[in-house]
Design an enzyme around this catalytic site. Sequence first.
Site, PDB file in Angstrom:
ATOM      1  N   TYR A 198      31.103 -23.026  77.047  1.00 30.79           N
ATOM      2  CA  TYR A 198      31.224 -23.532  75.685  1.00 30.79           C
ATOM      3  C   TYR A 198      31.496 -25.028  75.723  1.00 30.79           C
ATOM      4  O   TYR A 198      31.955 -25.583  76.729  1.00 30.79           O
ATOM      5  CB  TYR A 198      32.346 -22.808  74.925  1.00 30.79           C
ATOM      6  CG  TYR A 198      33.744 -23.124  75.398  1.00 30.79           C
ATOM      7  CD1 TYR A 198      34.482 -24.176  74.846  1.00 30.79           C
ATOM      8  CD2 TYR A 198      34.357 -22.373  76.413  1.00 30.79           C
ATOM      9  CE1 TYR A 198      35.770 -24.465  75.275  1.00 30.79           C
ATOM     10  CE2 TYR A 198      35.644 -22.652  76.839  1.00 30.79           C
ATOM     11  CZ  TYR A 198      36.344 -23.694  76.267  1.00 30.79           C
ATOM     12  OH  TYR A 198      37.614 -23.994  76.699  1.00 30.79           O
ATOM     13  N   CYS A 199      31.198 -25.701  74.612  1.00 29.53           N
ATOM     14  CA  CYS A 199      31.513 -27.120  74.450  1.00 29.53           C
ATOM     15  C   CYS A 199      31.727 -27.372  72.956  1.00 29.53           C
ATOM     16  O   CYS A 199      31.906 -26.429  72.185  1.00 29.53           O
ATOM     17  CB  CYS A 199      30.420 -28.011  75.043  1.00 29.53           C
ATOM     18  SG  CYS A 199      28.758 -27.704  74.373  1.00 29.53           S
ATOM     19  N   THR A 200      31.696 -28.611  72.532  1.00 31.00           N
ATOM     20  CA  THR A 200      32.037 -28.941  71.150  1.00 31.00           C
ATOM     21  C   THR A 200      31.029 -28.385  70.147  1.00 31.00           C
ATOM     22  O   THR A 200      31.376 -27.659  69.227  1.00 31.00           O
ATOM     23  CB  THR A 200      32.150 -30.467  70.967  1.00 31.00           C
ATOM     24  OG1 THR A 200      33.032 -30.993  71.944  1.00 31.00           O
ATOM     25  CG2 THR A 200      32.667 -30.805  69.578  1.00 31.00           C
ATOM     26  N   ILE A 227      32.284 -24.863  69.643  1.00 32.48           N
ATOM     27  CA  ILE A 227      33.568 -24.569  69.013  1.00 32.48           C
ATOM     28  C   ILE A 227      33.491 -24.714  67.493  1.00 32.48           C
ATOM     29  O   ILE A 227      34.096 -23.931  66.752  1.00 32.48           O
ATOM     30  CB  ILE A 227      34.659 -25.501  69.574  1.00 32.48           C
ATOM     31  CG1 ILE A 227      34.779 -25.322  71.089  1.00 32.48           C
ATOM     32  CG2 ILE A 227      36.005 -25.242  68.905  1.00 32.48           C
ATOM     33  CD1 ILE A 227      35.532 -26.441  71.777  1.00 32.48           C
TER      34      ILE A 227
END
Length: 343
Positions: A198-200, A227
Amino acid sequence: MQLYNKLSAKERAELIEKAGKDRMTISFYKYANIGNPEILRNHLFINWDNIDVLGRIYVSYEGINAQLSVPAENFNAFKEHIDTISFLENVRLNVAIEHNNMSFLKLKVKVRDKIVADGLEDTSFDVTEKGVHVGAEKFNELLDDENTILVDMRNHYESEIGHFQGAITPDVDTFRESLPIIEDDLSAHKEDKNLVMYCTGGIRCEKASAYFKHKGFKKVFQLEGGIINYARQVEAQELENKFIGKNFVFDHRKGERISDDVIANCHQCGNSCDEHVNCANEACHLLFIQCKSCAEKMDDCCSDQCKEVHNLPVEMQKELRKGKEVSNKIFKKGRSEVLKYKK
């Protein structure tokens, strides 16, 4: 033809405040083969400047990466325009959880070699051969699976203030540093484990998932929309929120709260705090975590030396900076030795 900003950030802020109209903070990305990024860059600037779009947009031969704000009343015009661009029609728009009218104060559309600085010279893998995209519900299910390895594809200063429970959070300053580290650390699990990332907003995972599949990982998953999208889905679907703390964002807000947990500490006194700031000394501008008490004590600066400079007359500060190379501390993100309680 105007293809640049005529107003300073200060002048733009004054106009936004005077207008008193709500703005929406939005991000999106798309990998695509773009023949002439310069033409697309100019096209975007002209059209978006006309509807008061502000933000930071990178265009390259491999696609587009955009973080911007637009007046709420102009959102439909903005959406209609990007839908006229074939590869952007119906692109997913990540709308911020917490809006701030001052999130961006200039429109910057730049042509870059890549839309994410990944440091990869390997041209033998196809970025479109990416991992499986999963929404919040499936993502939560994967996190409950004992065969899952969860990896945060962001940098140390991002995960310091917020991350998913049980995630591996590489202690890196840049995305390009994390790729070989993760590959080496997890090489024994290419066949048997779920590699979930996952990342932003999803863009780093898009490149990383293709890279890890190319390197032989068989079960690769990525959080759809990152996110930002996860937080919206959790609320809309009344799911368990497995993210703790704040989500770091790359605009003037510097973060948006996803849970009430404060998992970081002030870098100067060690008290519980997750507020990122930039040192008020323009010659430094270091990004670090500072509580309100230390901000008052230190005049919003990271050190006594910077405090002394910041309290000098502005013209004297300019003279001290004249002829010197621009400080790179802003990219060290809290690594400075002057911070006693840095991570």
